[in-house]
Scaffold this motif. Structure first.
Motif, PDB file in Angstrom:
ATOM      1  N   UNK A   1       1.142  -1.317  -0.351  1.00  0.00           N
ATOM      2  CA  UNK A   1      -0.322  -0.103  -0.030  1.00  0.00           C
ATOM      3  C   UNK A   1       1.045   1.714   0.263  1.00  0.00           C
ATOM      4  N   UNK A   2       0.603   1.766  -0.793  1.00  0.00           N
ATOM      5  CA  UNK A   2       1.527   3.287  -0.900  1.00  0.00           C
ATOM      6  C   UNK A   2       1.243   4.462  -0.041  1.00  0.00           C
ATOM      7  N   UNK A   3       0.461   4.781   0.505  1.00  0.00           N
ATOM      8  CA  UNK A   3      -0.301   5.675   1.921  1.00  0.00           C
ATOM      9  C   UNK A   3      -1.618   6.396   1.551  1.00  0.00           C
ATOM     10  N   UNK A   4      -2.009   5.796   2.778  1.00  0.00           N
ATOM     11  CA  UNK A   4      -3.802   6.936   2.935  1.00  0.00           C
ATOM     12  C   UNK A   4      -3.932   7.723   2.383  1.00  0.00           C
ATOM     13  N   UNK A   5      -5.473   8.056   1.284  1.00  0.00           N
ATOM     14  CA  UNK A   5      -5.180   9.231   1.094  1.00  0.00           C
ATOM     15  C   UNK A   5      -5.651  10.121   1.908  1.00  0.00           C
ATOM     16  N   UNK A   6      -6.151  10.142   3.490  1.00  0.00           N
ATOM     17  CA  UNK A   6      -6.564  11.626   4.528  1.00  0.00           C
ATOM     18  C   UNK A   6      -6.646  10.708   5.894  1.00  0.00           C
ATOM     19  N   UNK A   7      -5.980  11.920   6.204  1.00  0.00           N
ATOM     20  CA  UNK A   7      -6.064  11.573   7.952  1.00  0.00           C
ATOM     21  C   UNK A   7      -7.732  10.710   8.180  1.00  0.00           C
ATOM     22  N   UNK A   8      -9.039  11.102   7.307  1.00  0.00           N
ATOM     23  CA  UNK A   8     -10.326  10.181   7.704  1.00  0.00           C
ATOM     24  C   UNK A   8     -10.113   8.997   7.743  1.00  0.00           C
ATOM     25  N   UNK A   9      -9.071   8.733   6.743  1.00  0.00           N
ATOM     26  CA  UNK A   9      -9.397   7.072   6.136  1.00  0.00           C
ATOM     27  C   UNK A   9      -8.068   6.880   6.564  1.00  0.00           C
ATOM     28  N   UNK A  10      -7.528   7.073   7.874  1.00  0.00           N
ATOM     29  CA  UNK A  10      -6.900   6.479   8.885  1.00  0.00           C
ATOM     30  C   UNK A  10      -7.752   6.263   9.779  1.00  0.00           C
ATOM     31  N   UNK A  11      -8.901   7.280  10.557  1.00  0.00           N
ATOM     32  CA  UNK A  11      -9.766   6.986  11.824  1.00  0.00           C
ATOM     33  C   UNK A  11     -10.626   5.667  11.228  1.00  0.00           C
ATOM     34  N   UNK A  12     -10.889   5.435   9.612  1.00  0.00           N
ATOM     35  CA  UNK A  12     -11.607   4.927   9.103  1.00  0.00           C
ATOM     36  C   UNK A  12     -11.376   3.436   9.926  1.00  0.00           C
ATOM     37  N   UNK A  13      -9.787   3.379   9.464  1.00  0.00           N
ATOM     38  CA  UNK A  13      -9.441   2.004   9.473  1.00  0.00           C
ATOM     39  C   UNK A  13      -8.934   1.849  11.336  1.00  0.00           C
ATOM     40  N   UNK A  14      -9.192   2.487  12.072  1.00  0.00           N
ATOM     41  CA  UNK A  14      -9.295   2.603  13.512  1.00  0.00           C
ATOM     42  C   UNK A  14      -7.543   2.815  14.014  1.00  0.00           C
ATOM     43  N   UNK A  15      -6.861   4.039  12.850  1.00  0.00           N
ATOM     44  CA  UNK A  15      -5.341   3.461  13.452  1.00  0.00           C
ATOM     45  C   UNK A  15      -5.663   5.323  13.590  1.00  0.00           C
ATOM     46  N   UNK A  16      -5.006   5.163  15.362  1.00  0.00           N
ATOM     47  CA  UNK A  16      -4.977   6.442  15.969  1.00  0.00           C
ATOM     48  C   UNK A  16      -3.178   7.508  16.282  1.00  0.00           C
ATOM     49  N   UNK A  17      -3.383   8.834  15.431  1.00  0.00           N
ATOM     50  CA  UNK A  17      -1.875   9.109  14.649  1.00  0.00           C
ATOM     51  C   UNK A  17      -1.964  10.431  16.678  1.00  0.00           C
ATOM     52  N   UNK A  18      -2.410  10.157  17.394  1.00  0.00           N
ATOM     53  CA  UNK A  18      -2.881  11.992  18.091  1.00  0.00           C
ATOM     54  C   UNK A  18      -1.630  11.683  19.173  1.00  0.00           C
TER      55      UNK A  18
END
Length: 101
Positions: A1-18
């Motif tokens: 996978x190259x990179x997620x397209x947005x912060x929203x997509x990260x959150x939808x995948x359950x990835x928290x970057x806070x």
């Protein structure tokens, strides 16, 4: 996978970057690439866990070929080089795979 397209997509995948903060140190660090996403200004944002457990976020830009980050798989062990610019900000300048990785 190259990179997620947005912060929203990260959150939808359950990835928290806070927990990730901008690195304020210069130097060479061993790190794991945790995840990556495209930024809004033709950049890629990479989220790393450094060897000391620090969680940092760094940008790479189109004019540097994104330092190869889009092609690096998540979980890869890397050597990162950060350098402070005249403005005092520490920028990611080099990304290298650790030998044997």
């Amino acid at each position: 996978m190259r990179a997620y397209s947005s912060l929203r997509q990260l959150k939808e995948k359950g990835i928290c970057v806070d927990e990730y903060l901008t690195n304020e140190r210069d130097g060479v660090f061993n790190a794991q690439l945790d995840c990556k996403r495209w930024g809004k200004k033709r950049n890629v944002l990479a989220y790393f866990t450094l060897e000391d457990g620090s969680k940092v976020i760094a940008s790479a830009w189109q004019n540097t070929g994104y330092l190869g980050i889009p092609e690096i798989e998540e979980g890869a062990m890397l050597t990162l080089t950060f350098e402070k610019a005249k403005n005092g900000v520490s920028y990611l300048r080099k990304v290298e795979r650790k030998e044997g990785q």
